[in-house]
Structure formats: C-alpha cells, structure tokens
Write an enzyme that holds these catalytic residues in place. Structure first.
Site, PDB file in Angstrom:
ATOM      1  N   CYS A  91       0.818  -1.221   0.000  1.00 49.56           N
ATOM      2  CA  CYS A  91       0.000   0.000   0.000  1.00 49.56           C
ATOM      3  C   CYS A  91       0.846   1.262   0.000  1.00 49.56           C
ATOM      4  CB  CYS A  91      -0.944  -0.007   1.190  1.00 49.56           C
ATOM      5  SG  CYS A  91      -1.949  -1.500   1.207  1.00 49.56           S
ATOM      6  N   HIS A 380     -10.000   2.044  -1.047  1.00 53.64           N
ATOM      7  CA  HIS A 380      -8.553   1.884  -0.968  1.00 53.64           C
ATOM      8  C   HIS A 380      -8.052   0.910  -2.029  1.00 53.64           C
ATOM      9  CE1 HIS A 380      -4.580   1.210   0.439  1.00 53.64           C
ATOM     10  NE2 HIS A 380      -4.826   0.166   1.212  1.00 53.64           N
ATOM     11  N   CYS A 411       0.439   3.099   5.943  1.00 53.18           N
ATOM     12  CA  CYS A 411       0.909   1.800   6.402  1.00 53.18           C
ATOM     13  C   CYS A 411       0.849   0.810   5.251  1.00 53.18           C
ATOM     14  CB  CYS A 411       0.057   1.306   7.567  1.00 53.18           C
ATOM     15  SG  CYS A 411      -1.694   1.185   7.162  1.00 53.18           S
TER      16      CYS A 411
END
Lengths: 425, 450
Positions: A91, A380, A411
């Site tokens: 990510c 996301h 994160c």
C-alpha cells in the site's frame, strides 16, 4: 555548486474509486492506469509530450503486467517516448512512486514525471495450485511422451482449483484484518471511536465532493463520476448496527470502519519547481522529506504501526514536532489503524520503548486530520491510495497558503510504513 | 421501433417509396474550406465594386454574370459555382429588375451546393429605398426555397465605410463549404478598425475556450477551432470529464472540469488560462456553448425546471463575461470574440420549451446589447441559432417527428454539428472584426421561425 533543485507537486488526477466487482469489474489495471494518465494529460496539456519518467505500480498484479506502467504510457496520450518504471511496496506503492520521482528531480536526473498507482481487486490474478504448476513445468521439461504423461498423471482433481489472492501476511498466515484486530485490542481502541472516525471520513469526503474540491483531481471513468463507496447519508446508528468482521464475536472492527476492496487508479504530476514555472504549470506543494520504516510483526509488533516509527525518524531529522502541521493525512486502512497510530504517539511508554524517544511524540488536532475524507469513505485501491492522498493534500495546502505543511502517513503490508512531509509553495 | 422504422425508410425499397412520395434523397452538401467547383460570376447593379474587389482580395477569379434580357435566358457554358450580386446603391423599385435578370440564368445553371451571395446597403434613406432594402430580403428567402441540390443563397447588408478587407472573411465563409447549412439568411457586416487577412489557419497562437465541449456541437466547435490553429481550453461539467479528456488529448489543448453555474466560473477559466499559458496570456475567443433542455409544456413547468435552464443557458454566461472582461490575467483579449448559442426555438418559440426559448431569446438580446458596448475594445459579440442539427440530443426525438424536422427546410436534411462549428469559426476569425451583434441561423432555412 548548482542552485538547489526542488520537486513540486503540479497536480493530480485519479479515477473515481469504486467497490471491487462494481462498475470497473471488467477493467484491468492497465485500463484504469491508462485512463488516469489520460485525464492528467488532458488537465495539464501533456498530450503528445515526452516526460522524463512515469513511475507506477500495482499490488495485485498479473505476471503478464511486468511492464504495467510502460504499457499504460504507450496506451495513453503521452508521447510514446516517455519511459516508465514499475515499483511496488504494497500500500506504500503510490507514495513511493512520488518519492522516487521527487528524488530524481532533486538530483537533476529528471525535470518532470508522474507518480502513479493502480489496483483492481476485481481483476485480481487467479493462479493455479503449486502442485499443478509443478506438474505442468515437469511435463514441459520431459523429453519423451511417456515421461510427459507420467508427469501429468501426478495431477489430482484438487490441484485444478484456482487459487485466489488473499490479503494474508505470508509469515504469520494472518490476514491484515486479523493483525489489526490484535492491535485494536492491545491499544484499547473502542468501537465507538472507530465508528466516529469512519463517520467523519464519509462526512468530509461528501463535503469535499459537494464543494467541487475534486473538480480538478478526478476524471470520470466508465460512466462513474464519483467515489462509489461514499455514503453521504451514513450515521452513527447505521455504523453501530454493523456486525464485527475481525476480532471474533467481541470484535470492534466492521465493514464500516475497515476499508473495502476497491478498484481505482491515481496519478500525481511532479516537476522541478523552475521547470514548472517555465512551462506554465501550477506549483502546489514541495515535498520536504520522506521516510520509510518497518516493524517486526513476525515477532509480535503491531503490523500496521510502522508509520509511527517512520514519522518519529522524519521529525527528528527535520527538527520538527508532531504539532507543526496544518493538515494530517493518515491513511485509513482501518479506523483503528489511525487511532492506534495516534495513541502510539501519545504514549510516553511506547515512544520511549519502541521509538527510542525521551517522551511521547504528542497528539494531533483531530480537526486537521483527513479533512477531505480518506480511505474508509473513498475506498482503498492499494497502490492508488498514495496518489490520491498526495494530490488532495497538495491542493489543500496550496489553498491554505504558502508555507502550510502537511504530513502523509501510509501503512503497508509486511509491517512497513512510508511517510512524507509536504509544504505549500 | 423507431430505429427499425428509420432503417426501413433509408433502405433501398424504402427510399424508392420515399421518392414516389416526393421525399428525395438529401443532397450531400459541400463542406469544409472548399470553394465551389464551378466558375464564380459577379455583377454589380449600380457600379459598386465591393463585390468584385473582395473576390479579387480572396484570389477568386470571377467572370461577368450573364443577364436575362431577352425571351430565353442565356445559359452559362458550365455549371455555375457561385453568383455574387453587388446590389449596393439600389434605391428604386425598378432597379430590382437587375437582380431578377442576374438571378434567372444563375439559378438555372447552379451546381449542387452552389452559392448566391447578394450584397446590399445596410443604411438607406427614403421610403422607396427602405422598401427596396426589405424587398431584397424577400427575394433572398424565396430564392433559397427555389434553389435545389444543396445550393444556398444569403444576403449581406453592408454598413457605410465597409471595405473589401472587412467583407473578405464573410464572402470566403459564404463561398466555401463552411456555410453549407446557412441558407436564406441575412446579416450585417461593418467596417472594422483593424482586420487581419483571410488565412487558412486564422487562429494560430490564439486561445479559444469552449464550454460544453465534451460532446456534440461543443466537441465539434473545439475541433474546428483546433483545426484552424487554436489552442483550445475545453470546459465541461466534472461528470463529463471522461469524454472531455479524450477530446482534449486528441486536440492537444487543456481540459477544465467546471460547472459553469459556479459563482466563480469565469474567474476559474481565467485562472486556468493564466496558469497554463502565462499571466500575459489572454483568451482570443470565449464560446458559450454549454446548454441544457428541461422540456415540458408551460403548464407542467415548475420553478426548478425553469431556473435550471435559464441559469445554465443564460445567467452563467452573463456572470462569466463580467469576470472575463475585467482585464484580469487570462481574461478575454481586446480584439477578442464572444460567441453564444441561440436557437430557432428562441426566435420562433417551440412547444414545450418556454424555459429554453426564454434562455435562447435572451442570448439574442444579450448579443445585441453587448456588441456596441464592447465595440471600442475591438471585441465582437455574435451568436449562432442552430435549427435541426443531427446530435445525440436530436436522435432521441421519435423518428417520424424527427424526419419532419429534418425535411422542413430548404436543404431537405438536418445539419451536422460541424455546420454550427464552422459558422462559429467564421465569427472567431480575426478577419471577421467587422461582424458583430449578429445572430446567424444555421438551419438550412428552416420553416420554423423564418
């Protein structure tokens, strides 16, 4: 000594984000990334122009997409002589592409480039089982028909089941949600606090859409013109009614305060500051500095708290404190990730023992947190989140005024975190 | 159902039946920057040389027109490409005979998509001269209905002091295929303080802003402006961004996703221009193309439907003009161009379109009032009024009704978006400095609103 060079965020473009299996179900990473690049090219008049480099990446990536970003460039309105590179840090990918280009521009290796990320959870690669794969490879190596048949005879029906990708940590076998459930419990993050954060995310994102904030940040795709996961009408009551999905029956993490699997792509245009002025491009914000960090989740560290470490090191290097920012963008992988990260910074014990600081790092003003919504409301698409955050924050900082600073914290799987400081030009 | 009926109608047998019913196959019109293929004839009824001077300036070779003065009209040796009649100076009714005598042989010999262009005085004195002036309009409109195979006629009223350089862009537009769907119209051209020569790519190094550019007529306006050399800023609502981006990348301009009803829409357009093209950059032309319909009979029209149409089609451009005209960086240049889209619905009224007609008639009023106000800055203000144009919007009209709309004009067909775009391109031309305050219908001489 040459004059110091500074990379600035010129602007960005992303597709609307939609829930996996929705309107982009038939779109590939390549399709999504190409669309996002085309929208950026149109906004800044880049059609037919050769840029120094496009850095992009995806987390869920087909092996055939080894040159995903380059192929997207070739399919886009950019000059086909624009080189590209694929990067990947789970990510953190999107933000890493921005940092990569910032570094190249600062070193004089590039004047203008694009940082980008894309993910399609709808078009995730399905792989065959390891045993089937080994049998086929053995048959392929066999030189005679009998040995080939013998190799293939090792295949059992169960081996033919496709294997879908999972968001699971390979070394612990736990999903990200299960890891975060442990963190949530450890830090005593309440269901109510998580739902409040999720509600704020939806309210902020809805307000940003309503005010036209995304007019020059998003270009519609496949008929979708707004983020599909956004629930402008959600409420405390609706969020409170959801059943826990992680952490067992007593769990506090629900579909409402965890991010959903999402499809989307995001891009950020960066240029050397002087180059941007000379070429009639906006200069929204500089990238001041960036830092990456990792924790050892295999030894029990909180999987998603690496950004807490990265921020501590970044602030120390810059001689800044946690309160020195007008805006904070803490990626909402889960509501409890954001809350646990902030709790960690507020904890003198954690800061001393885990971050090596003399005292607590401090707390941040919640009114300055994710003011235009974040991943809980927007969704996301893993590698696209960095680009979404950087472009939105740069615009927000620029509107606030020259010198305004913002902190980005993302994160990533594998116990990693990547953070950066932006400052309005 | 509508599609099947339409396919049947345009099939071989369908067309045979249509032919029997007196519905001929529509002529394929000459389009683009293409002059007539046949020879051009010119005549002056009272000695004015403006027509022949302007043709000479354009480099168009012209022969003397034949005149009908006997029992049988003389025949042109070849199909005639165009006839230019300079009818300036006409003050007496008997002088109209000269026009008849020039038109009769020309109409008979006119090639497909041929042109008749009549020049007349805009300002006349005396009762008989006024009658003559108006009579020319009646002749023009009638000849438009009698010409066949895509040939058109138009009448240009010329103000005192207008020279060949002022008229050149108008004559070029009328001769070329760019005016394919402009027929039976009249408008006025005047003298300009400064005019450029007519060129192939007149908008080179100029910035043209088009609202509603994502699709349909707007996309075509941007495309024609880019063809003519312009750097285009394509504006459309954020929801139209996907198509907008594709068009912009194709044309090489920049896209601006913007709701033009935003209070600061004009400021944001100027800011985009100043940001992308420098603080010294100015807009050469602002084309207010964005528009919506919310059709209902007046008895069924509520306040919301009313307001939405008036806001998008009219109020927004009034607001944007204020910002773009205040001299700010990225605003409209002196010697610039403002263009709006009116509609035959606004001119004639249209059942179920009271709100739309209000907005489009309002555009006409705005153009007429703003043109003299901005004349001192060399800014021209004009509008086009499209008739039936083949677009996604008109494709939604039921087939039979659509076929009627299509056919009820002198050219027997609907226009294409490019016909509207070419007419706007004519207004945008720096050589059209003498054309201001005009509303030109692009309707194939539609019966509606005539």
């Amino acid at each position: 000594m040459n004059a110091p060079r500074s990379a600035v965020i010129v602007g960005g473009n992303r597709t609307p984000f939609v829930k996996a299996g929705g309107a982009y179900a038939e779109a590939s990473n390549l399709d999504l990334l190409t669309a996002a690049l085309d929208g950026l090219a149109a906004r800044f008049g880049l059609a037919g122009r050769q840029l120094d480099e496009v850095a992009g990446g995806a987390v869920l990536k087909h092996s055939a997409d080894f040159n995903l970003t380059r192929e997207a460039v070739l399919g886009s309105a950019l000059a086909p002589t624009t080189p590209a590179v694929d990067l990947q840090q789970a990510c953190g990918t999107g933000l890493e592409t921005v940092i990569y280009l910032h570094n190249k521009i600062s070193l004089g290796q590039a004047e203008v480039g694009i940082g980008a990320g894309v993910d399609s959870a709808s078009d995730a690669p399905i792989v065959v089982t390891n045993r089937l794969r080994r049998a086929i490879l053995a048959a392929n190596r066999a030189k005679t028909v009998p040995t080939r048949l013998a190799a293939l005879s090792a295949i059992r029906p169960a081996h033919l089941m496709p294997v879908a990708p999972q968001v699971v940590e390979p070394r612990t076998g736990l999903s990200m949600g299960e890891h975060q459930a442990a963190t949530t419990k450890r830090w005593g993050i309440t269901r109510q606090a998580q739902d409040e954060l999720a509600l704020a995310s939806h309210q902020h994102l809805a307000a940003a859409w309503a005010s036209g904030f995304f007019d020059d940040l998003v270009t519609g795709y496949l008929g979708v013109t707004r983020d599909g996961l956004l629930r402008a009408d959600t409420s405390r009551e609706k969020l409170a009614a959801l059943k826990p999905v992680f952490g067992g029956v007593d769990g506090t993490m629900t579909a409402g305060n965890s991010t959903a699997l999402t499809d989307g792509a995001a891009t950020v245009l960066l240029a050397e500051e002087g180059w941007a002025s000379a070429n009639g491009l906006p200069r929204l914000a500089r990238i001041v500095d960036a830092q990456v960090a990792a924790v050892d989740h295999t030894a029990g560290d909180d999987l998603l708290l690496a950004p807490a470490h990265a921020v501590a090191r970044l602030l120390a290097r810059q001689g800044m404190s946690l309160g020195d920012f007008e805006f904070y963008e803490l990626h909402e992988a889960f509501a409890s990730t954001v809350l646990a990260t902030m709790a960690a910074w507020e904890s003198a014990a954690y800061c001393r023992e885990s971050l090596g600081l003399p005292d607590a790092l401090g707390s941040i003003d919640r009114d300055r947190l994710n003011v235009n919504g974040s991943s809980l409301a927007a969704g996301h698409p893993f590698a696209a989140t960095g680009g979404r955050i950087v472009a939105s924050l740069a615009k927000q900082l620029h509107a606030h005024g020259s010198g305004a600073r913002g902190l980005v914290s993302i994160c990533a799987a594998g116990g990693q975190g990547v953070v950066a400081i932006l400052e309005a030009v | 159902m509508a599609t099947m009926l339409e396919q049947l109608f345009y099939s071989g047998p369908g067309q045979a039946v249509a032919g029997k019913l007196g519905l001929p196959e529509p002529e394929t019109l000459r389009r683009g920057r293409v002059n007539p293929s046949g020879p051009v004839a010119v005549t002056s009824l009272t000695g004015s040389s403006l027509g022949s001077d302007t043709l000479a300036l354009l480099g168009v070779a012209a022969s003397a027109a034949l005149v009908d003065d006997g029992d049988e009209p003389p025949a042109y040796p070849a199909r005639l490409g165009a006839l230019v009649v300079d009818a300036r100076g006409l003050t007496l009714l008997p002088q109209l005979e000269g026009l008849r005598a020039a038109l009769r042989p020309a109409v008979k010999s006119m090639e497909p998509s041929g042109r008749i262009i009549v020049l007349a005085d805009d300002e006349v004195s005396g009762l008989e001269a006024h009658a003559v002036r108006q009579a020319l309009d009646g002749i023009n409109r009638t000849v438009g209905k009698e010409l066949r195979r895509g040939a058109t006629t138009n009448l240009i009223y010329v103000r005192p002091g207008t020279g060949a350089t002022d008229l050149a862009s108008t004559l070029s537009f009328l001769l070329q295929g760019r005016s394919a769907f402009v027929d039976g119209q009249s408008w006025t051209v005047g003298p300009a303080a400064a005019t450029s020569a007519v060129r192939e790519r007149p908008l080179t190094d100029r910035i043209v802003v088009v609202t509603g550019a994502a699709r349909g007529i707007g996309a075509q306006i941007a495309t024609v402006a880019a063809r003519d050399g312009a750097t285009v800023v394509c504006v459309d609502v954020p929801a139209g961004g996907e198509a907008l981006a594709a068009l912009t990348n194709q044309l090489g301009g920049t896209a601006l996703q913007l709701d033009i009803t935003a209070a600061d829409a004009g400021e944001r357009i100027a800011a985009q221009v100043a940001s992308r093209y420098g603080d010294d950059a100015r807009i050469h032309a602002m084309v207010h193309n964005a528009g919506i319909t919310r059709d209902k009979l007046l008895v069924n029209t509520d306040a919301a439907r009313w307001a939405a149409v008036v806001e998008v089609n009219l109020a927004a451009q009034l607001r944007m003009n204020v910002a773009l005209l205040d001299g700010r960086p990225g605003g409209l240049a002196d010697d610039g161009r403002l263009v709006s889209i009116a509609s035959t619905s606004g001119i004639a009224g249209n059942r179920g379109q009271a709100n739309y007609a209000a907005s489009k008639a309002g555009v006409v009023g705005l153009v007429r009032a703003l043109a003299p106000e901005l004349a001192g800055r060399g800014i021209t203000v004009n509008a086009v009024a499209p008739g039936f144009i083949e677009t996604e919007m008109t494709a939604k009209i039921p087939f039979v009704q659509r076929e009627v709309f299509r056919r009820t004009n002198s050219l027997g067909q609907g226009g294409n978006p490019i016909d509207v775009a070419e007419t706007i391109g004519y207004f945008l031309d720096p050589a059209s400095a003498g054309v201001t305050g005009q509303v030109v219908r692009v309707c194939g001489q539609n019966l509606v609103g005539a």
